[in-house]
Design an enzyme around this catalytic site. Sequence first.
Site, short mmCIF file in Angstrom:
data_model
loop_
_atom_site.label_atom_id
_atom_site.label_comp_id
_atom_site.label_asym_id
_atom_site.label_seq_id
_atom_site.Cartn_x
_atom_site.Cartn_y
_atom_site.Cartn_z
CE LYS A 97 -0.28 -0.06 5.01
NZ LYS A 97 -1.07 -0.39 6.21
NE ARG A 107 -7.19 0.45 9.89
CZ ARG A 107 -5.92 0.27 9.48
NH1 ARG A 107 -5.02 1.21 9.69
NH2 ARG A 107 -5.56 -0.82 8.85
CE1 TYR A 129 10.63 32.45 -1.46
CE2 TYR A 129 10.16 30.15 -0.97
CZ TYR A 129 10.25 31.19 -1.87
OH TYR A 129 9.95 30.98 -3.18
CG MET A 176 6.53 23.84 -4.00
SD MET A 176 5.40 24.71 -5.10
CE MET A 176 4.54 25.79 -3.96
#
Length: 403
Positions: free
Chosen positions: A51, A154, A295, A343
Amino acid sequence: MEHGGRGGGSPAHASWLELSASALRHNVEAFRALEAATGGGSPRMLGAVLKGNAYGHGLQELLPLVHPLVDVLYLITPQDGLAVRAFERERGLSPRQVLVIGAIAPDEAVALAREGVDAVVADLSWKEAGPVLRAARLERPLRVHVHIDTGLGREGFTLEQLPRDTGFLSEHREVFELVGALSHFSNTEDVTEQGYALAQLEAFETGVSRLVEQLSPARAPQRHIAASAASLVLPRARYDALRVGISLYGLWPSPETRLSARLVLGELPTLKPVLAWRCRSQVVKWLPSGSYVGYGCTYRCSEPTRIAVLPVGYFDGYPRLVSGKAHVLVNGRRCPVLGRVMMNHLIADVTRATADERPVTATLLGHDGDEAVSAEALAGWAQTIHYEVVTRLGAHLRRVVVD
Ligand SMILES: *Cc1c(COP(=O)(O)O)cnc(C)c1O
């Protein structure tokens, strides 16, 4: 260690992931050996959990490596389960047991039945699938594993619900074939004391016997509850199959699991991380003393500093929270990440790691010379767990298989 052209190359300005085939083989062997040493009885099935895009390693790239090594493949979505069958057909491979452990809609259940992919039945919504499967006039029933919620809270039927809410499986016997029963532990990796896990085991056994009584399947259902941690530290939980995720990729579930494994197994198995993450610099240059970096001007150079601008950032899965804490490796040396992670960029101080302004290759995760950055270290700087760090690695990143 020079990573120059290796796997880097084109496109020049991008980071890439390296998947070690030999590390994966080593980890599979470690689990097989564990079983041989402490298991006893009949050999259990070893399953790989794929997964989260194979824990961020890349399902497409990992599948050809892992398919020949294990007995069962666990996927979260029906699409991924069907993709495994398509892959097997394409390569002429004999089909493995494939199990979809996530949510499945009725029409998807039909597709899984046709492809011989096992489904996990985990709640009452499955009642609707019965008539849909019947209407599809299947040649063979859908193979199902019933999920028993033994304390995770769950998915799965609680003992309260068993056998009351699973009666529909016997009403639609011709389309549902019970082949397995499973559950999932709540905190085997967070503790060194397994009281809660033992209570879950008791509940599991109760649940399985209720199902068997209710559905009297032709063969005893395959029982599976152990993920990586329980496979390592709770031999009683191994039953018929192991569902190993994080540790097949060479990572310990937690420090507590390592401690417990040392006690339970005597000798600690070695696990080798499969993944490395590297990035070629976009530019290497000098900044004069007093310059700011990134930044917010959060970092200021207190001396002339040679920086490497790396074209990788939080878009790619490098956590912004590590700003001011992390280091990357260049030429086997630790290089602090300066200022904020951006980013698509991060800046590393390579003043002492390289002698000039030619491009460098940085290791964000993995070994370089005698140094290493582990997924656990990156997760620690980011105040999260390594599971999250690896599964968030961008699906867009290039993945290269190395030995
Ligand atoms: C994620 C998961 C696993 C694997 O867990 P690891 O700790 O990564 O080994 C096994 N079973 C289920 C149901 C899961 O959701």
